[in-house]
Design an enzyme around this catalytic site. Structure first.
Site, PDB file in Angstrom:
ATOM      1  N   GLY A 322       2.120 -19.151  34.254  1.00 50.02           N
ATOM      2  CA  GLY A 322       1.812 -19.987  35.399  1.00 50.02           C
ATOM      3  C   GLY A 322       2.868 -19.860  36.480  1.00 50.02           C
ATOM      4  N   GLU A 323       3.018 -20.912  37.304  1.00 47.94           N
ATOM      5  CA  GLU A 323       4.058 -20.967  38.333  1.00 47.94           C
ATOM      6  C   GLU A 323       3.959 -19.830  39.338  1.00 47.94           C
ATOM      7  OE1 GLU A 323       7.885 -21.314  36.396  1.00 47.94           O
ATOM      8  OE2 GLU A 323       7.002 -22.460  34.754  1.00 47.94           O
ATOM      9  N   GLY A 324       2.756 -19.293  39.545  1.00 48.64           N
ATOM     10  CA  GLY A 324       2.567 -18.207  40.500  1.00 48.64           C
ATOM     11  C   GLY A 324       2.807 -16.826  39.936  1.00 48.64           C
TER      12      GLY A 324
END
Length: 364
Positions: A322-324
């Site tokens: 996640g987190e880009g």
């Protein structure tokens, strides 16, 4: 009464230029590399040409990672592997350059921007440029109460719009979008289940840091209870975000819609950005034409949302960080498509000399 009219987005958002895309397709037929030899890169190059209204397409020179951060009260129900209220630790890792997306962005010379919309920490603990769009500290526990008040939901939505305008005005030509949240996948699953008409068990995944079976059952129960609260407000997308979303999800939705207004292409990351994209599609049906899905995260809710959006992820590498991170992994592919479409030469047609007039066939 709110002065924000979401119906305006349907009038403001236009699709990428179809005429330019046809011109790009025609030009592709004349390049030195045979049509089809570059696979999906051809499609990406044509999409970028339409988004830029430019043939040949211009290289991606000013991409930017934008991460919206917030805590979710539902994390207190034991639905996440991370402690409730700990999203600020994710933000600090990004700012220190120690998270996966930071490492990838640094290697590609892409700046990273973090926008705190609802972190559950003292704002003095973070830089001013991170916290200046904060709406509130954390969000309500969506299985038993609203995530936001009505005024907070509008402020969060407008904060996302403001960030989109800031990026467009700064010359950002492609956004890599992500989130930094604890409990965000539970809110995202609820939104997707509500908008797709499915049950909690169909959309509930195990998150970026996988949870055990007991936590998964608690997460299913939280999504189920939040769904009961979501269904009565399905006709009002801002109220839906207020009820079972959160400040960060409202901001991402506003960001996506305003980015489409400003003709800024966006690469979506995981289930949170997919959920916000689905809400945004309900607001303006042409908006998804401005978005790409970076990768398949493995979250069942993301697959459901992307199917409804008719968006096919660029990568499937099993990345759940996640987190880009997944969207950032897709950026080199998009850049490669732009460079190939811009720089490959047009083929020179081979000329076949005509027979001299009146020439007689060779005699044996």
């Amino acid at each position: 009464m709110s002065s924000l009219n979401l119906d305006d987005f349907s009038d403001l958002i236009e699709r990428p230029d179809g005429g330019v895309r046809r011109d790009a397709e025609e030009r592709r037929q004349r390049l030195s590399v045979p049509p089809g030899a570059l696979g999906r890169l051809d499609e990406l190059g044509e999409w970028l040409a339409a988004a830029q209204s430019s043939v040949p397409v211009k290289p991606i020179r000013h991409p930017r990672v934008v991460l919206f951060a917030g805590d979710h009260g539902v994390a207190g129900a034991g639905v996440s592997a991370r402690p409730a209220g700990s999203a600020h630790t994710l933000v600090r890792a990004v700012l220190a350059g120690e998270s996966p997306v930071s490492v990838l962005a640094r290697g590609s010379d892409v700046p990273v921007r973090v926008v705190d919309v609802a972190l559950d920490c003292d704002p003095d603990e973070l830089p001013d440029d991170v916290v200046r769009h904060r709406v509130r500290r954390g969000s309500g526990r969506i299985d038993i109460e609203d995530a936001l008040g009505a005024e907070e939901a509008e402020r969060a939505f407008r904060a996302g719009m403001a960030v989109a305008d800031e990026e467009a005005d700064a010359g950002t030509d492609l956004v890599v979008l992500g989130d930094l949240s604890v409990g965000g996948t539970t809110a995202a699953a609820t939104l997707i289940a509500a908008l797709c008409g499915t049950d909690a068990s169909v959309v509930t995944g195990r998150g970026g840091r996988p949870i055990d079976d007991l936590a998964w059952m608690r997460k299913c129960a939280a999504v189920r209870d939040a769904l009961r609260r979501a269904r009565p407000v399905l006709g009002d997308q801002l109220q839906l975000l207020q009820t079972v979303g959160g400040a960060d999800l409202a901001a991402i939705t506003g960001f996506l819609l305003q980015s489409a207004v400003r003709r800024t292409p966006v690469i979506l990351d995981g289930v949170v950005s997919a959920a916000c994209a689905l809400v945004a599609q309900r607001v303006a049906f042409r908006a998804p034409d401005w978005w790409l899905a970076g990768q398949r995260s493995g979250e069942p809710a993301q697959a459901k949302a992307l199917d409804r959006l008719a968006v096919d992820p660029l990568l499937d590498q099993g990345v759940t960080a996640g987190e880009g991170t997944g969207a950032m992994l897709a950026l080199p592919l998009v850049r490669a498509a732009a460079s190939l479409a811009a720089e490959l030469p047009v083929a020179v047609a081979e000329s076949v000399p005509d027979d001299p007039e009146g020439a007689a066939p060779d005699e044996e």
